[in-house]
Design a protein around this motif. Structure first.
Motif, mmCIF file in Angstrom:
data_model
loop_
_atom_site.group_PDB
_atom_site.id
_atom_site.type_symbol
_atom_site.label_atom_id
_atom_site.label_comp_id
_atom_site.label_asym_id
_atom_site.label_seq_id
_atom_site.Cartn_x
_atom_site.Cartn_y
_atom_site.Cartn_z
ATOM 1 N N PHE A 186 0.850 -1.194 0.000
ATOM 2 C CA PHE A 186 0.000 0.000 0.000
ATOM 3 C C PHE A 186 0.887 1.246 0.000
ATOM 4 N N GLN A 187 0.321 2.342 -0.529
ATOM 5 C CA GLN A 187 1.031 3.626 -0.497
ATOM 6 C C GLN A 187 0.928 4.229 0.900
ATOM 7 N N ASP A 188 1.867 5.095 1.222
ATOM 8 C CA ASP A 188 1.757 5.828 2.480
ATOM 9 C C ASP A 188 0.451 6.634 2.473
ATOM 10 N N GLU A 189 -0.227 6.630 3.565
ATOM 11 C CA GLU A 189 -1.474 7.388 3.766
ATOM 12 C C GLU A 189 -2.538 7.089 2.720
ATOM 13 N N GLU A 190 -2.583 5.848 2.271
ATOM 14 C CA GLU A 190 -3.582 5.451 1.266
ATOM 15 C C GLU A 190 -4.897 5.020 1.922
ATOM 16 N N LEU A 191 -4.817 4.483 3.120
ATOM 17 C CA LEU A 191 -5.971 3.767 3.686
ATOM 18 C C LEU A 191 -6.735 4.590 4.729
ATOM 19 N N ASP A 192 -8.048 4.396 4.721
ATOM 20 C CA ASP A 192 -8.902 5.007 5.747
ATOM 21 C C ASP A 192 -9.096 4.060 6.923
ATOM 22 N N LEU A 193 -8.957 2.759 6.639
ATOM 23 C CA LEU A 193 -9.222 1.767 7.696
ATOM 24 C C LEU A 193 -8.394 0.511 7.438
ATOM 25 N N ILE A 194 -7.725 0.053 8.483
ATOM 26 C CA ILE A 194 -7.047 -1.245 8.441
ATOM 27 C C ILE A 194 -7.788 -2.186 9.369
ATOM 28 N N TRP A 195 -8.179 -3.328 8.818
ATOM 29 C CA TRP A 195 -8.926 -4.338 9.563
ATOM 30 C C TRP A 195 -8.064 -5.586 9.641
ATOM 31 N N SER A 196 -8.124 -6.316 10.754
ATOM 32 C CA SER A 196 -7.407 -7.584 10.807
ATOM 33 C C SER A 196 -7.954 -8.426 11.956
ATOM 34 N N GLU A 197 -8.660 -9.504 11.604
ATOM 35 C CA GLU A 197 -9.230 -10.378 12.637
ATOM 36 C C GLU A 197 -8.404 -11.655 12.734
ATOM 37 N N GLY A 198 -7.947 -11.931 13.926
ATOM 38 C CA GLY A 198 -7.269 -13.204 14.210
ATOM 39 C C GLY A 198 -6.004 -13.428 13.399
ATOM 40 N N ALA A 199 -5.308 -12.363 13.025
ATOM 41 C CA ALA A 199 -4.163 -12.538 12.122
ATOM 42 C C ALA A 199 -2.931 -11.732 12.505
ATOM 43 N N ILE A 200 -3.097 -10.646 13.259
ATOM 44 C CA ILE A 200 -1.943 -9.768 13.519
ATOM 45 C C ILE A 200 -0.873 -10.495 14.336
ATOM 46 N N TYR A 201 -1.260 -11.594 15.015
ATOM 47 C CA TYR A 201 -0.247 -12.337 15.785
ATOM 48 C C TYR A 201 0.868 -12.861 14.876
ATOM 49 N N ASN A 202 0.585 -13.007 13.586
ATOM 50 C CA ASN A 202 1.614 -13.506 12.666
ATOM 51 C C ASN A 202 2.811 -12.557 12.543
ATOM 52 N N ILE A 203 2.569 -11.283 12.745
ATOM 53 C CA ILE A 203 3.677 -10.312 12.729
ATOM 54 C C ILE A 203 3.961 -9.842 14.160
ATOM 55 N N GLY A 204 2.994 -10.006 15.050
ATOM 56 C CA GLY A 204 3.075 -9.498 16.425
ATOM 57 C C GLY A 204 2.263 -8.220 16.519
ATOM 58 N N PHE A 205 1.478 -8.107 17.571
ATOM 59 C CA PHE A 205 0.529 -6.988 17.736
ATOM 60 C C PHE A 205 1.232 -5.629 17.627
ATOM 61 N N GLU A 206 2.264 -5.448 18.437
ATOM 62 C CA GLU A 206 2.915 -4.138 18.495
ATOM 63 C C GLU A 206 3.600 -3.803 17.166
ATOM 64 N N ARG A 207 4.308 -4.796 16.632
ATOM 65 C CA ARG A 207 5.018 -4.560 15.365
ATOM 66 C C ARG A 207 4.032 -4.257 14.236
ATOM 67 N N GLY A 208 2.928 -4.999 14.194
ATOM 68 C CA GLY A 208 1.908 -4.764 13.159
ATOM 69 C C GLY A 208 1.357 -3.348 13.266
ATOM 70 N N LEU A 209 1.000 -2.947 14.496
ATOM 71 C CA LEU A 209 0.452 -1.594 14.688
ATOM 72 C C LEU A 209 1.459 -0.538 14.230
ATOM 73 N N GLN A 210 2.716 -0.765 14.570
ATOM 74 C CA GLN A 210 3.758 0.219 14.203
ATOM 75 C C GLN A 210 3.967 0.267 12.689
ATOM 76 N N ASP A 235 -6.006 10.403 11.114
ATOM 77 C CA ASP A 235 -7.353 10.119 11.638
ATOM 78 C C ASP A 235 -7.958 8.825 11.094
ATOM 79 N N GLY A 236 -7.169 8.048 10.323
ATOM 80 C CA GLY A 236 -7.640 6.740 9.875
ATOM 81 C C GLY A 236 -7.720 5.778 11.055
ATOM 82 N N TYR A 237 -8.468 4.708 10.866
ATOM 83 C CA TYR A 237 -8.704 3.759 11.960
ATOM 84 C C TYR A 237 -8.002 2.422 11.727
ATOM 85 N N ILE A 238 -7.696 1.784 12.853
ATOM 86 C CA ILE A 238 -7.239 0.404 12.805
ATOM 87 C C ILE A 238 -8.144 -0.403 13.732
ATOM 88 N N ALA A 239 -8.548 -1.596 13.286
ATOM 89 C CA ALA A 239 -9.393 -2.462 14.118
ATOM 90 C C ALA A 239 -8.868 -3.880 13.983
#
Ligand code: SAH
Length: 257
Positions: free
Chosen positions: A110-134, A143-147
């Motif tokens: 994805f491009q920088d600042e392309e997304l309004d919302l990042i969604w991820s159910e039951g999957a971020i553990y593959n990269i690690g919660f903190e690392r994924g968020l970062q 002001d985009g959202y992550i869930a």
């Protein structure tokens, strides 16, 4: 280490993929919970760009797309899941707004600042919660959202058996306040968090696997790796039923600062 305590990552990926391709969900969750999480997000329009990372075959993505405007890109590492995902989008007549692509969550295009919302159910553990968020933060507009959903401890102390199981399977498991602090530190304001109800595990995740396990064992009769994998799945289910007071999945919703 006994096979029963093997982490899912130690089994043959082909086998795991084949197994999970036969169930609608590859992680705990439900349509009701997807819709509830979405209710905290207020910035979406028909121009919005949404990514569902680690989308699997798209059970939750179709619910998301039916209840949110904009275009949704599902991302998963496994081609077979993405094939099923795109077939699923057609089945729901969402193919104009929902597309699955094969990519790894640690190398997203994805491009920088392309997304309004990042969604991820039951999957971020593959990269690690903190690392994924970062790492994913840069793809979000201001002001985009992550869930995301993430397995979390409900208590500060746990019985040794379940503590050891999770410390081995996912050492980054932590309590809800600690996960929220990680979200804040990664540059988001935590907007909401809630525990996924029990039926997200029992009815929507484990129950459909019972028949899938029987079929899988029949198909792979005599295959030790397949038998070990199913024994592992059943062990995990039994542990959940025994220790569900101590851990579960939590939806964490944050807004980029
Ligand atoms: N979101 C789906 C699937 C959750 S299971 C659901 O809730 O049902 C976790 C998913 O992460 C699987 O589909 C798996 O293929 C995917 N995955 C694992 N490692 C990945 C990676 N490095 N990049 C992208 N997806 C990955």
């Amino acid at each position: 280490m006994s096979n029963e305590n093997k982490s899912i990552h130690e089994f043959d990926l082909e086998l795991i993929c084949e197994y999970y391709a036969n169930v609608e969900r590859q992680g705990p969750g439900s349509p009701e919970v997807t819709i509830k999480a979405l209710s905290f997000i207020d910035n979406l329009t028909s121009e919005s760009r949404i990514a569902d990372i680690g989308c699997g075959t798209g059970g939750q993505t179709m619910v998301l797309a039916q209840h949110a405007p904009g275009k949704v890109t599902g991302v998963d590492l496994f081609p077979r899941f993405i094939d099923l995902f795109n077939a699923n989008a057609h089945k729901h007549n969402l193919q104009d707004r929902v597309t699955g692509v094969i990519e790894s969550m640690d190398n997203l295009s994805f491009q920088d600042e392309e997304l309004d919302l990042i969604w991820s159910e039951g999957a971020i553990y593959n990269i690690g919660f903190e690392r994924g968020l970062q790492e994913w933060r840069k793809f979000l507009k201001k002001d985009g959202y992550i869930a995301v959903t993430e397995v979390s401890w409900f208590t500060d102390e746990r019985p040794a058996e379940i503590n050891e199981f999770w410390e081995d399977a996912y050492p980054l498991i932590d309590t809800i306040p600690n996960k929220l602090a990680q979200m804040q530190k990664a540059g988001y304001v935590p907007v909401a968090s809630f525990i996924l109800p029990d039926d997200c595990w029992t009815e929507h995740f484990y129950a459909p696997q019972v028949a899938a396990q029987e079929a899988f064992l029949k198909q792979h009769a005599g295959n030790k790796a397949a038998e070990d994998f199913i024994a592992n799945q059943r062990h995990e289910t039994a542990l959940y039923n025994k220790y569900k007071a101590y851990y579960g999945y939590v939806f964490y919703i944050g807004r980029k600062l």
